[in-house]
Design a protein around this motif. Structure first.
Motif, PDB file in Angstrom:
ATOM      1  N   SER A 183       0.865  -1.181   0.000  1.00  0.00           N
ATOM      2  CA  SER A 183       0.000   0.000   0.000  1.00  0.00           C
ATOM      3  C   SER A 183       0.895   1.222   0.000  1.00  0.00           C
ATOM      4  N   GLY A 184       0.479   2.264  -0.722  1.00  0.00           N
ATOM      5  CA  GLY A 184       1.258   3.503  -0.718  1.00  0.00           C
ATOM      6  C   GLY A 184       0.835   4.437   0.409  1.00  0.00           C
ATOM      7  N   GLN A 185      -0.011   3.937   1.293  1.00  0.00           N
ATOM      8  CA  GLN A 185      -0.626   4.815   2.295  1.00  0.00           C
ATOM      9  C   GLN A 185       0.370   5.619   3.129  1.00  0.00           C
ATOM     10  N   LEU A 186       1.402   4.938   3.657  1.00  0.00           N
ATOM     11  CA  LEU A 186       2.306   5.653   4.568  1.00  0.00           C
ATOM     12  C   LEU A 186       2.991   6.802   3.829  1.00  0.00           C
ATOM     13  N   TYR A 187       3.257   6.592   2.543  1.00  0.00           N
ATOM     14  CA  TYR A 187       3.867   7.658   1.735  1.00  0.00           C
ATOM     15  C   TYR A 187       2.836   8.746   1.429  1.00  0.00           C
ATOM     16  N   ASN A 188       1.583   8.328   1.207  1.00  0.00           N
ATOM     17  CA  ASN A 188       0.514   9.311   1.031  1.00  0.00           C
ATOM     18  C   ASN A 188       0.464  10.258   2.226  1.00  0.00           C
ATOM     19  N   GLU A 189       0.693   9.684   3.405  1.00  0.00           N
ATOM     20  CA  GLU A 189       0.640  10.503   4.619  1.00  0.00           C
ATOM     21  C   GLU A 189       1.780  11.523   4.640  1.00  0.00           C
ATOM     22  N   ALA A 190       2.900  11.190   3.971  1.00  0.00           N
ATOM     23  CA  ALA A 190       3.977  12.187   3.845  1.00  0.00           C
ATOM     24  C   ALA A 190       3.597  13.249   2.811  1.00  0.00           C
ATOM     25  N   PHE A 191       3.012  12.800   1.702  1.00  0.00           N
ATOM     26  CA  PHE A 191       2.666  13.747   0.634  1.00  0.00           C
ATOM     27  C   PHE A 191       1.657  14.806   1.085  1.00  0.00           C
ATOM     28  N   ILE A 192       0.740  14.446   1.997  1.00  0.00           N
ATOM     29  CA  ILE A 192      -0.288  15.448   2.366  1.00  0.00           C
ATOM     30  C   ILE A 192       0.302  16.640   3.102  1.00  0.00           C
ATOM     31  N   THR A 193       1.494  16.464   3.693  1.00  0.00           N
ATOM     32  CA  THR A 193       2.076  17.616   4.390  1.00  0.00           C
ATOM     33  C   THR A 193       2.616  18.636   3.385  1.00  0.00           C
ATOM     34  N   ALA A 194       2.729  18.218   2.119  1.00  0.00           N
ATOM     35  CA  ALA A 194       3.121  19.163   1.063  1.00  0.00           C
ATOM     36  C   ALA A 194       1.922  19.582   0.226  1.00  0.00           C
ATOM     37  N   LEU A 195       1.043  18.618  -0.082  1.00  0.00           N
ATOM     38  CA  LEU A 195      -0.004  18.868  -1.089  1.00  0.00           C
ATOM     39  C   LEU A 195      -1.433  18.804  -0.525  1.00  0.00           C
ATOM     40  N   GLU A 196      -1.579  18.444   0.718  1.00  0.00           N
ATOM     41  CA  GLU A 196      -2.867  18.379   1.450  1.00  0.00           C
ATOM     42  C   GLU A 196      -3.834  17.297   0.964  1.00  0.00           C
ATOM     43  N   TRP A 355      -2.864  10.257  14.569  1.00  0.00           N
ATOM     44  CA  TRP A 355      -1.958  11.358  14.206  1.00  0.00           C
ATOM     45  C   TRP A 355      -1.078  11.812  15.361  1.00  0.00           C
ATOM     46  N   GLU A 356      -1.286  11.202  16.566  1.00  0.00           N
ATOM     47  CA  GLU A 356      -0.467  11.625  17.705  1.00  0.00           C
ATOM     48  C   GLU A 356       0.688  10.655  17.935  1.00  0.00           C
ATOM     49  N   TYR A 357       1.860  11.227  18.126  1.00  0.00           N
ATOM     50  CA  TYR A 357       3.107  10.450  18.197  1.00  0.00           C
ATOM     51  C   TYR A 357       3.056   9.322  19.226  1.00  0.00           C
ATOM     52  N   ASP A 358       2.723   9.648  20.482  1.00  0.00           N
ATOM     53  CA  ASP A 358       2.831   8.639  21.555  1.00  0.00           C
ATOM     54  C   ASP A 358       1.899   7.461  21.312  1.00  0.00           C
ATOM     55  N   LYS A 359       0.660   7.786  20.921  1.00  0.00           N
ATOM     56  CA  LYS A 359      -0.309   6.707  20.697  1.00  0.00           C
ATOM     57  C   LYS A 359       0.142   5.820  19.535  1.00  0.00           C
ATOM     58  N   LEU A 360       0.641   6.456  18.509  1.00  0.00           N
ATOM     59  CA  LEU A 360       1.074   5.696  17.332  1.00  0.00           C
ATOM     60  C   LEU A 360       2.227   4.754  17.691  1.00  0.00           C
ATOM     61  N   TRP A 376      11.144   7.462   9.603  1.00  0.00           N
ATOM     62  CA  TRP A 376      10.688   8.519   8.688  1.00  0.00           C
ATOM     63  C   TRP A 376       9.186   8.778   8.877  1.00  0.00           C
ATOM     64  N   TYR A 377       8.418   7.687   9.078  1.00  0.00           N
ATOM     65  CA  TYR A 377       6.963   7.809   9.229  1.00  0.00           C
ATOM     66  C   TYR A 377       6.635   8.526  10.541  1.00  0.00           C
ATOM     67  N   LEU A 378       7.430   8.226  11.572  1.00  0.00           N
ATOM     68  CA  LEU A 378       7.191   8.893  12.861  1.00  0.00           C
ATOM     69  C   LEU A 378       7.533  10.381  12.791  1.00  0.00           C
ATOM     70  N   ASP A 379       8.466  10.735  11.919  1.00  0.00           N
ATOM     71  CA  ASP A 379       8.773  12.161  11.726  1.00  0.00           C
ATOM     72  C   ASP A 379       7.524  12.955  11.353  1.00  0.00           C
ATOM     73  N   LEU A 380       6.614  12.281  10.640  1.00  0.00           N
ATOM     74  CA  LEU A 380       5.388  12.981  10.215  1.00  0.00           C
ATOM     75  C   LEU A 380       4.550  13.371  11.429  1.00  0.00           C
ATOM     76  N   ARG A 381       4.749  12.638  12.554  1.00  0.00           N
ATOM     77  CA  ARG A 381       4.042  12.972  13.813  1.00  0.00           C
ATOM     78  C   ARG A 381       4.895  13.891  14.684  1.00  0.00           C
ATOM     79  N   ARG A 382       6.120  14.176  14.266  1.00  0.00           N
ATOM     80  CA  ARG A 382       7.000  15.057  15.050  1.00  0.00           C
ATOM     81  C   ARG A 382       6.969  16.487  14.535  1.00  0.00           C
ATOM     82  N   TYR A 383       6.748  16.618  13.227  1.00  0.00           N
ATOM     83  CA  TYR A 383       6.886  17.947  12.620  1.00  0.00           C
ATOM     84  C   TYR A 383       5.561  18.356  11.980  1.00  0.00           C
TER      85      TYR A 383
END
Ligand code: 4AD
Length: 423
Positions: A183-196, A355-360, A376-383
């Motif tokens: 699944s490309g999902q985890l990468y999709n979650e990175a893309f939304i921080t640029a393209l929504e 979307w919250e770091y600790d729970k994830l 890298w995926y956790l970075d999306l919950r850090r920044y």
């Protein structure tokens, strides 16, 4: 040489008596009384040519076997007996390539037809499926484009699986373990921080051991993700997308629907809202117990009477992957599966994301994931993490339902299943 597509003739766009050239492959052929009747197929249709003794190339027309590639020049004549109502009276019949005896004849086994899939693609059934699939995918893209989504391309080789270890195809990546994406999902979650708002149309891979009418090991996955969408926004987007594809296909592609014995009304009824049912209601209907998943017979029980797809919502969180957000009750996932009507089964899986770091992190640890591969995926919950949601649609499953096909392998050109990666 200029040529005319066959459907241009069959739809009356060429005057009777006009000279035209068509090119294609021999679909059927027979000779009688000094005339070769050669039915020609191109990508647009099928029409008969009559090649009389004396016409240029007559001997070749008599000799050429089915599937020989040919070019025919002649004049157009209306003829009620010919398929499509027109005949080309040939003046010049040219063979580009004399085919060997074509291996496909009537009444061959399914396995044989799968072995010669590269040749079987020429059948009207598969040609029409390929065309229908083209349009369905086009309408899905059109929908997202109109809604302001960006199409992006994720990697296919990855270290971060997201749908459980048992269906991962692993590969040796220069001495390190990597996987074909599920699944490309985890990468999709990175893309939304640029393209929504983004979507992917790409292959996904599942080492599915099951041999069913709805599982492929390689399938095309349409995956959407949107920042600030909650599970309800996500569900609404799914029903709008499915309705758009079904209705546009029913309105614009009636010729293809006829081939699949589908009435346009069967797809025109597909409009929002779709019924929503909780996991608890659904297991009750199927006579299952809490924690059970729905098998194919249960999907039939739930949808056999329905004309429109059905959402089953809020599964127990233990049944679902680490990335799904949990409802305020602490027990259920904020997710939904979309089941196609008439027993065709699940076509979409979607959810709001944690979307919250600790729970994830605690969910990922509980699932035993190798955290190094997900830094890298956790970075999306850090920044600058934001609530977000998304879903994945199996393109072949959608095509199977929309064309009312019996088996998912007939919704794709070269199916990959547990016992087949050839041709
Ligand atoms: O429910 P799944 O496993 O969800 C995901 O992969 C999410 N990460 C998607 C997302 O939220 N971006 O798969 C999603 C859909 C299923 O509903 C089904 O239509 C299709 O992918 N699918 C398959 N299609 C054909 N063969 C298989 N083996 C499939 N497995 C899943």
């Amino acid at each position: 040489m200029q040529h005319t597509p066959i459907n241009g003739i069959l739809t009356g766009h060429v005057e009777e008596g006009e000279a035209v050239t068509i090119r294609g492959w021999i679909y059927r052929t027979r000779s009688s009384g000094g005339v070769a009747f050669v039915v020609v197929r191109d990508s647009t249709g099928v029409m008969q040519c009559a090649v009389k003794k004396g016409a240029k190339g007559f001997d070749d027309a008599v000799k050429a076997l089915i599937e020989s590639s040919i070019t025919v020049t002649g004049t157009v004549k209306k003829d009620g007996r010919a398929p499509g109502g027109y005949e080309l009276q040939a003046t010049d019949f040219r063979v580009t390539h004399f085919s060997e005896t074509f291996p496909i004849t009537k009444d061959q086994s399914t396995e044989f037809l799968l072995d010669v899939r590269h040749l079987w693609l020429r059948s009207q059934h598969l040609t029409n499926m390929l065309k229908a699939r083209h349009f369905i995918v086009k309408y899905l893209r059109e929908f997202f484009d109109e809604q302001g989504f960006w199409e992006i391309s994720p990697p296919i080789i990855t270290k971060s699986g997201c749908e459980g270890g048992s269906t991962l195809f692993s590969l040796d990546y220069f001495g390190e373990k990597a996987y074909l994406t599920q699944s490309g999902q985890l990468y999709n979650e990175a893309f939304i921080t640029a393209l929504e708002k983004v979507f992917i149309l790409a292959p996904s891979f599942r080492a599915e051991k099951s041999r069913t009418v709805k599982h492929l090991t390689e399938y095309w996955h349409l995956e959407e993700e949107a920042a600030y969408f909650d599970n309800e926004d996500n569900i609404r987007l799914q029903e709008e997308m499915i309705s758009y594809a079904a209705q546009t296909f029913a309105r614009k592609n009636t010729d293809l629907l006829v081939h699949f014995n589908r009435k346009p009304e069967e797809l025109l009824v597909v409009e929002p809202p779709f019924e929503r049912m909780s996991y608890e209601e659904a297991i009750k209907k199927c006579g299952l117990k809490y924690g059970d998943d729905f098998g194919a017979p249960d999907e039939v029980t739930l949808t056999k009477e329905l004309d429109k797809p059905l959402f089953v919502k809020n599964f127990p969180k233990e049944m679902k992957p680490f990335y799904m957000a949990i409802a305020p009750d602490g027990k259920h996932a904020l997710n939904s599966d979309l089941l196609a009507p008439r027993g065709h089964g699940e076509i979409i899986g979607g959810s709001q994301r944690e979307w919250e770091y600790d729970k994830l992190v605690s969910r990922m640890k509980a699932e035993g994931l190798n955290m190094k591969d997900y830094e890298w995926y956790l970075d999306l919950r850090r920044y600058g993490s934001v609530p977000h949601s998304g879903f994945g649609l199996g393109v072949e499953r959608l095509v199977k339902w929309m064309l009312n096909l019996e088996h998912i392998r007939d919704a794709v050109a070269f199916p990959r299943v547990i016992n087949r990666a050839y041709p």
